[in-house]
Design an enzyme around this catalytic site. Sequence first.
Site, PDB file in Angstrom:
ATOM      1  NE  ARG A 121     -35.456  -8.622 -22.892  1.00  0.00           N
ATOM      2  CZ  ARG A 121     -34.656  -7.846 -23.665  1.00  0.00           C
ATOM      3  NH1 ARG A 121     -34.879  -6.671 -24.365  1.00  0.00           N
ATOM      4  NH2 ARG A 121     -33.421  -8.405 -24.129  1.00  0.00           N
ATOM      5  CG  ASP A 312     -30.228  -9.287 -31.745  1.00  0.00           C
ATOM      6  OD1 ASP A 312     -30.803  -9.966 -30.770  1.00  0.00           O
ATOM      7  OD2 ASP A 312     -29.245  -8.391 -31.288  1.00  0.00           O
TER       8      ASP A 312
HETATM    9  C1  S3P Z   1     -26.684  -7.040 -27.072  1.00  0.00           C
HETATM   10  C2  S3P Z   1     -26.543  -8.242 -26.897  1.00  0.00           C
HETATM   11  C3  S3P Z   1     -27.436  -9.291 -27.134  1.00  0.00           C
HETATM   12  C4  S3P Z   1     -28.422  -9.060 -28.134  1.00  0.00           C
HETATM   13  C5  S3P Z   1     -28.872  -7.592 -27.853  1.00  0.00           C
HETATM   14  C6  S3P Z   1     -27.840  -6.137 -28.039  1.00  0.00           C
HETATM   15  C7  S3P Z   1     -25.564  -6.042 -26.822  1.00  0.00           C
HETATM   16  O1  S3P Z   1     -28.260  -9.451 -26.066  1.00  0.00           O
HETATM   17  O2  S3P Z   1     -29.775  -9.709 -28.333  1.00  0.00           O
HETATM   18  O3  S3P Z   1     -29.948  -7.206 -28.817  1.00  0.00           O
HETATM   19  O4  S3P Z   1     -25.525  -4.712 -27.271  1.00  0.00           O
HETATM   20  O5  S3P Z   1     -24.808  -6.354 -25.757  1.00  0.00           O
HETATM   21  P1  S3P Z   1     -27.923 -10.467 -24.881  1.00  0.00           P
HETATM   22  O6  S3P Z   1     -26.690 -10.025 -24.236  1.00  0.00           O
HETATM   23  O7  S3P Z   1     -28.917 -10.656 -24.046  1.00  0.00           O
HETATM   24  O8  S3P Z   1     -27.603 -11.988 -25.532  1.00  0.00           O
END
Ligand code: S3P
Length: 433
Positions: A121, A312
């Site tokens: 990632r 999500d």
């Molecule tokens: C999250 C932010 C999101 C989400 C992840 C949890 C967080 O990711 O998809 O499951 O706890 O800040 P991104 O910030 O990469 O979009």
Amino acid sequence: MRVEPITRLVGHIAVPGDKSISHRSVLLGALCDGETRVTGFGRSADTEATIEAVRALGITVYEHDHDTLRIFGKGLHGLTAPGRPIDCANAGTLVRLLAGILAGQQGQQFELTGDASLSVRPMARVTEPLGRMGAGVETDDGHLPMGIEGRPLRSITYELPVASAQVKSAILLAGLYAKGETTVVEPAPTRDHTELMLEAAGVSITRREKSVTVQPAERLELGEIEVPGDFSSAAPFIVAATLVPGSELHIHGVNLNPRRTGLLTILERMGARVTVYNRRRIGGERAGDLEVRSAELVATTVLAPEVPLAIDELPLFALAASCAHGNSRLRGAEELRAKESDRVEATVDALRALGQHVLATEDGFRIRGVPTRPRGGRIESRGDHRIAMLGAVAALFSQQGVEIEGAECVAVSFPGFFELLKQLEETSERQVH
Ligand code: S3P
């Protein structure tokens, strides 16, 4: 794991504590002066990795019972480098938020690693702004392992190239250590749990529609945090109860932060019948109880500004849309390709394997809705917890049931998912007879 079709979903359930808030409670608890008590902690493989990470950094965490923690913080500058890599397992939130914190631990060196999924990632999205702030950060061509050398940090104003709460949070946390104020500008609003918890800890935060500014901090103090139920863990049950006719499901104590509940807005636009009652605050977050009744759905289009609010839950949206009247679209969701799996491809493969009509596009899905039960069949989770749960929801509304390969990965966010489903099946059955 095999999940059979269900006659209807009836009953009352609660879901585990919010994963995003649980991660933050442990990370910020470690930076507080003195003890933080966390109740309703959402225990999962991801959040256990966060407990282990702060322990590796010299913090004592008592696990009182399944969902109560006591964290003995050592202050903003009290972490000590373990002299070995810190394993962030599958948790993107852990690795990115921790990077922001470690960037400010002057004179210490850290290494962050993760599992095979986390290692592919993108990490440049955090190392680039942290580097601009003056931290020494290195990756393997934008991927883990990540080396971090804590240095004196300078404040920046940073425009996020992608809407990401994790990246925003990393910069805000580094901003606690910077000289002067740090501002993050967002292309679209993303979840704001970090801002809310920092404010609760006494940090000065200024919030505007598209940006947030943090002042450097001297000390944090949280005391008690109660974690509300995870909307993302409630979502599979919301979609299942919407699809399966005759359902009437109550889900109690769910976090209803408006930056998390995009799926509710989308489903309501499609004709879903979800009522929120007992609105209240849990741990400084909006929360409430939900009543979900089954409904016939119609197609809709989801565009970029709505994407972070439902990020999500977009695989579940694809399932709901594939069972609706008419053709739906999701656009502006390239970010789905950078999750625990490429969730555009994983969702399309899973739904097509069950007989649904979903096509992948560069930035989302094209979905042909057919308002009947999916055929069912066999899907592959690709080690992605959200895809495994997608398969289970589809199974409940399917004709033949669904075999889920690699279902054990639900433990990443929701270890008790299949047990809760089983209990719900039993209570629903009793209601029928
Ligand atoms: C999250 C932010 C999101 C989400 C992840 C949890 C967080 O990711 O998809 O499951 O706890 O800040 P991104 O910030 O990469 O979009």
